[in-house]
Design a protein around this motif. Structure first.
Motif, PDB file in Angstrom:
ATOM      1  N   LEU A  48       0.719  -1.144  -0.113  1.00  0.00           N
ATOM      2  CA  LEU A  48       0.114   0.040  -0.126  1.00  0.00           C
ATOM      3  C   LEU A  48       0.739   1.263   0.138  1.00  0.00           C
ATOM      4  O   LEU A  48       0.647   2.198  -0.828  1.00  0.00           O
ATOM      5  N   MET A  49       1.724   1.229   0.857  1.00  0.00           N
ATOM      6  CA  MET A  49       2.471   2.458   0.843  1.00  0.00           C
ATOM      7  C   MET A  49       3.561   2.627  -0.356  1.00  0.00           C
ATOM      8  O   MET A  49       3.545   3.710  -1.026  1.00  0.00           O
ATOM      9  N   GLU A  50       3.935   1.526  -1.026  1.00  0.00           N
ATOM     10  CA  GLU A  50       4.566   1.617  -2.207  1.00  0.00           C
ATOM     11  C   GLU A  50       4.027   2.371  -3.297  1.00  0.00           C
ATOM     12  O   GLU A  50       4.659   2.934  -4.365  1.00  0.00           O
ATOM     13  N   HIS A  51       2.488   2.162  -3.237  1.00  0.00           N
ATOM     14  CA  HIS A  51       1.934   2.568  -4.489  1.00  0.00           C
ATOM     15  C   HIS A  51       0.980   3.702  -3.944  1.00  0.00           C
ATOM     16  O   HIS A  51      -0.039   4.025  -4.870  1.00  0.00           O
ATOM     17  N   LEU A  52       1.174   4.408  -3.052  1.00  0.00           N
ATOM     18  CA  LEU A  52       0.500   5.317  -2.424  1.00  0.00           C
ATOM     19  C   LEU A  52       0.769   6.600  -3.723  1.00  0.00           C
ATOM     20  O   LEU A  52       1.917   6.725  -4.344  1.00  0.00           O
ATOM     21  N   VAL A  53      -0.350   7.424  -3.911  1.00  0.00           N
ATOM     22  CA  VAL A  53      -0.161   8.614  -5.050  1.00  0.00           C
ATOM     23  C   VAL A  53       0.757   9.581  -4.512  1.00  0.00           C
ATOM     24  O   VAL A  53       1.194  10.569  -5.136  1.00  0.00           O
ATOM     25  N   VAL A  54       0.857   9.817  -2.982  1.00  0.00           N
ATOM     26  CA  VAL A  54       1.795  10.725  -2.485  1.00  0.00           C
ATOM     27  C   VAL A  54       3.173  10.254  -2.323  1.00  0.00           C
ATOM     28  O   VAL A  54       3.525   9.274  -1.995  1.00  0.00           O
ATOM     29  N   PRO A  55       4.280  11.076  -2.842  1.00  0.00           N
ATOM     30  CA  PRO A  55       5.459  10.731  -2.847  1.00  0.00           C
ATOM     31  C   PRO A  55       5.820  10.252  -1.405  1.00  0.00           C
ATOM     32  O   PRO A  55       5.681  11.207  -0.531  1.00  0.00           O
ATOM     33  N   THR A  56       6.284   9.178  -0.765  1.00  0.00           N
ATOM     34  CA  THR A  56       6.646   8.641   0.182  1.00  0.00           C
ATOM     35  C   THR A  56       7.780   7.757   0.427  1.00  0.00           C
ATOM     36  O   THR A  56       8.070   7.084  -0.351  1.00  0.00           O
ATOM     37  N   ILE A  72      11.564   1.954   2.395  1.00  0.00           N
ATOM     38  CA  ILE A  72      10.764   1.883   1.403  1.00  0.00           C
ATOM     39  C   ILE A  72      10.828   3.313   0.566  1.00  0.00           C
ATOM     40  O   ILE A  72      11.131   4.533   1.333  1.00  0.00           O
ATOM     41  N   TRP A  73      10.918   3.418  -0.680  1.00  0.00           N
ATOM     42  CA  TRP A  73      10.884   4.492  -1.488  1.00  0.00           C
ATOM     43  C   TRP A  73       9.927   4.366  -2.735  1.00  0.00           C
ATOM     44  O   TRP A  73      10.182   3.446  -3.519  1.00  0.00           O
ATOM     45  N   ASN A  74       8.560   4.929  -2.375  1.00  0.00           N
ATOM     46  CA  ASN A  74       7.643   4.235  -3.264  1.00  0.00           C
ATOM     47  C   ASN A  74       7.618   4.893  -4.699  1.00  0.00           C
ATOM     48  O   ASN A  74       8.321   5.783  -5.215  1.00  0.00           O
ATOM     49  N   LYS A  75       6.712   4.499  -5.617  1.00  0.00           N
ATOM     50  CA  LYS A  75       6.683   4.677  -6.945  1.00  0.00           C
ATOM     51  C   LYS A  75       6.350   6.204  -7.011  1.00  0.00           C
ATOM     52  O   LYS A  75       6.995   6.802  -8.036  1.00  0.00           O
ATOM     53  N   SER A  76       5.762   6.976  -6.354  1.00  0.00           N
ATOM     54  CA  SER A  76       5.586   8.229  -6.433  1.00  0.00           C
ATOM     55  C   SER A  76       6.811   9.109  -6.131  1.00  0.00           C
ATOM     56  O   SER A  76       6.987  10.068  -6.658  1.00  0.00           O
ATOM     57  N   CYS A  77       7.506   8.654  -5.115  1.00  0.00           N
ATOM     58  CA  CYS A  77       8.871   9.235  -4.992  1.00  0.00           C
ATOM     59  C   CYS A  77       9.717   9.092  -6.059  1.00  0.00           C
ATOM     60  O   CYS A  77      10.614   9.781  -6.191  1.00  0.00           O
ATOM     61  N   GLU A  78       9.728   8.106  -6.510  1.00  0.00           N
ATOM     62  CA  GLU A  78      10.422   7.589  -7.787  1.00  0.00           C
ATOM     63  C   GLU A  78      10.293   8.603  -8.845  1.00  0.00           C
ATOM     64  O   GLU A  78      11.181   9.292  -9.620  1.00  0.00           O
ATOM     65  N   ARG A  79       9.091   8.942  -9.133  1.00  0.00           N
ATOM     66  CA  ARG A  79       8.490   9.832 -10.151  1.00  0.00           C
ATOM     67  C   ARG A  79       9.002  11.366  -9.688  1.00  0.00           C
ATOM     68  O   ARG A  79       9.142  12.048 -10.851  1.00  0.00           O
ATOM     69  N   LEU A  80       8.704  11.673  -8.444  1.00  0.00           N
ATOM     70  CA  LEU A  80       9.268  13.114  -8.000  1.00  0.00           C
ATOM     71  C   LEU A  80      10.677  13.269  -8.272  1.00  0.00           C
ATOM     72  O   LEU A  80      10.869  14.363  -8.883  1.00  0.00           O
ATOM     73  N   THR A  81      11.374  12.325  -7.851  1.00  0.00           N
ATOM     74  CA  THR A  81      12.826  12.682  -7.880  1.00  0.00           C
ATOM     75  C   THR A  81      13.696  12.133  -9.062  1.00  0.00           C
ATOM     76  O   THR A  81      14.878  12.382  -9.391  1.00  0.00           O
ATOM     77  N   GLY A  82      12.955  11.117  -9.615  1.00  0.00           N
ATOM     78  CA  GLY A  82      13.730  10.456 -10.770  1.00  0.00           C
ATOM     79  C   GLY A  82      14.867   9.334 -10.314  1.00  0.00           C
ATOM     80  O   GLY A  82      15.529   8.993 -10.914  1.00  0.00           O
ATOM     81  N   ILE A  83      14.922   8.867  -9.016  1.00  0.00           N
ATOM     82  CA  ILE A  83      15.627   7.986  -8.388  1.00  0.00           C
ATOM     83  C   ILE A  83      14.935   6.970  -8.237  1.00  0.00           C
ATOM     84  O   ILE A  83      14.010   6.720  -7.517  1.00  0.00           O
ATOM     85  N   VAL A 126      10.429   5.885  10.516  1.00  0.00           N
ATOM     86  CA  VAL A 126       9.912   7.082  10.332  1.00  0.00           C
ATOM     87  C   VAL A 126       9.056   7.307   8.710  1.00  0.00           C
ATOM     88  O   VAL A 126      10.176   6.918   7.687  1.00  0.00           O
ATOM     89  N   VAL A 127       8.048   7.915   8.694  1.00  0.00           N
ATOM     90  CA  VAL A 127       7.462   8.130   7.450  1.00  0.00           C
ATOM     91  C   VAL A 127       7.772   9.638   7.041  1.00  0.00           C
ATOM     92  O   VAL A 127       7.249  10.287   7.761  1.00  0.00           O
ATOM     93  N   GLU A 128       8.141   9.667   5.846  1.00  0.00           N
ATOM     94  CA  GLU A 128       8.357  11.099   5.291  1.00  0.00           C
ATOM     95  C   GLU A 128       7.288  11.214   3.800  1.00  0.00           C
ATOM     96  O   GLU A 128       7.489  10.394   2.919  1.00  0.00           O
ATOM     97  N   THR A 129       6.490  12.164   3.878  1.00  0.00           N
ATOM     98  CA  THR A 129       5.561  12.355   2.841  1.00  0.00           C
ATOM     99  C   THR A 129       5.772  13.797   2.237  1.00  0.00           C
ATOM    100  O   THR A 129       6.340  14.724   2.996  1.00  0.00           O
ATOM    101  N   LEU A 130       5.701  13.981   0.962  1.00  0.00           N
ATOM    102  CA  LEU A 130       6.039  15.092   0.293  1.00  0.00           C
ATOM    103  C   LEU A 130       4.984  15.365  -0.734  1.00  0.00           C
ATOM    104  O   LEU A 130       4.293  14.744  -1.314  1.00  0.00           O
ATOM    105  N   ARG A 131       4.751  16.789  -0.752  1.00  0.00           N
ATOM    106  CA  ARG A 131       3.755  17.272  -1.842  1.00  0.00           C
ATOM    107  C   ARG A 131       4.438  18.354  -2.676  1.00  0.00           C
ATOM    108  O   ARG A 131       5.029  19.504  -1.914  1.00  0.00           O
ATOM    109  N   ASP A 132       4.499  18.537  -3.959  1.00  0.00           N
ATOM    110  CA  ASP A 132       4.989  19.596  -4.759  1.00  0.00           C
ATOM    111  C   ASP A 132       4.065  20.824  -4.718  1.00  0.00           C
ATOM    112  O   ASP A 132       3.135  20.600  -5.366  1.00  0.00           O
ATOM    113  N   ILE A 133       4.362  21.897  -4.115  1.00  0.00           N
ATOM    114  CA  ILE A 133       3.474  23.046  -3.994  1.00  0.00           C
ATOM    115  C   ILE A 133       4.093  24.225  -4.744  1.00  0.00           C
ATOM    116  O   ILE A 133       3.723  25.436  -4.227  1.00  0.00           O
TER     117      ILE A 133
END
Length: 323
Positions: free
Chosen positions: A14-22, A33-44, A130-137
């Motif tokens: 679930l964490m890996e496929h969250l739409v929120v970069p996490t 864990i470095w989820n799919k959205s985090c991959e898309r945000l950072t390119g890593i 520890v969980v970190e979430t990120l939003r591009d604003i």
């Protein structure tokens, strides 16, 4: 036991496929864990950071703590020095929120992110992750910055308005009194501007104000000088590291530039030209106002004296004492 493992696997998926970069760190600060959205945000890719402490490479060009690292280190006191804004509402529980400009090295360049980080504990209260979430604003931040600029900028002339002038004056006063460097102030009024407006109309008056703002700005040549529209046809100039004699020299330069521009004022007669009344004051070796408000009142009184003296002149506090 199988049910518990099933729930654990489901939570990870679930964490890996969250739409929120996490991303998630274990208690030692390693990425688990470095989820799919985090991959898309950072390119890593997750494979490049899982098991390492190199999560910072997704957001910064030099190694520094991410918000999740501060949760592990109970380092909430470091947030103001590391982040643009500290938004934490529950720091006593090590739940941190912040905003920061981040340089995403691979994909998006400079982005403004809203970041949240919080701990996960086991049944005994021991930290396990520890969980970190990120939003591009970035879009919202840039819009906010533009609004803030507009709120401090005179919409007609494009120079600082009264609000920004007050902020600059307070800041420069603190510098001047803290370093014992001089600070000067000019208050400037367009003579008989009502006659100009009444004769030529308000559109011409607006054009005139813009032209005067350009002329004053051109004579305040240093980057540290601040020319502002104080209100109506009144302008103000802050001159850091300038004593009263220097301020008078700038004032005379401004008056001469306006004279050379030969802006007609037909409300006073067919050959009349616009002129300026200017009051100058300073915090320097010979003048010691006790506050920025007193410095402002002194310049304003000198401006009033210039008007009372027939306009088209420069006056200082010393000319008031002489009178």
């Amino acid at each position: 036991m199988k049910a518990k493992k099933h729930h654990s696997d489901f939570a990870v998926r679930l964490m890996e496929h969250l739409v929120v970069p996490t991303f998630v760190l274990d208690q030692t600060g390693h990425v688990i864990i470095w989820n799919k959205s985090c991959e898309r945000l950072t390119g890593i890719a997750a494979a490049d950071v899982i098991g390492t402490k190199r999560h910072w490479t997704g957001f910064y060009t030099e190694e520094r703590p991410c918000l999740a690292d501060l949760v592990i280190a109970h380092g909430g006191s470091q947030i103001p020095s590391l982040y643009t804004v500290d938004c934490s509402t529950d720091p006593d529980r090590d739940i941190f929120s912040a905003e920061n400009w981040c340089h995403l090295p691979i994909v998006a360049g400079l982005r403004y992110l809203a970041i949240d980080a919080g701990p996960i504990h086991d049944e005994d209260g021991k930290l396990i992750a520890v969980v970190e979430t990120l939003r591009d604003i970035t879009v919202q931040k840039e819009a906010q910055d533009k609004l803030e600029v507009l709120a401090r900028q005179d919409s007609l002339t494009g120079i600082p308005n009264r609000r920004l002038f007050d902020e600059y004056l307070e800041a420069e006063w603190q510098i001047a009194t803290g370093t014992n460097h001089p600070l000067a102030l000019l208050m400037i009024d367009i003579d008989h501007f009502k006659a100009y407006n009444d004769t030529l109309g308000h559109l011409a008056g607006d054009h005139c104000l813009k032209r005067i703002a350009e002329l004053i700005s051109a004579q305040t040549r240093r980057e540290c000088d601040v020319c502002a529209r104080y209100g109506g046809e009144e302008f103000a100039v802050i001159l850091p590291r300038t004593d009263l004699a220097g301020a008078v020299a700038v004032a005379k330069r401004i008056a001469r530039a306006v004279s050379l521009a030969r802006i007609r004022n037909p409300g006073l007669g067919p050959t009349s030209k616009l002129t300026m009344s200017i009051g100058a004051s300073a915090y320097d070796a010979d003048n010691r106002p006790i506050s920025p408000d007193e410095l402002l009142r002194s310049a304003d009184a000198a401006l009033y004296a210039a008007k009372q003296s027939g306009r088209a002149c420069v006056r200082t506090p010393s000319s008031l004492r002489a009178a």
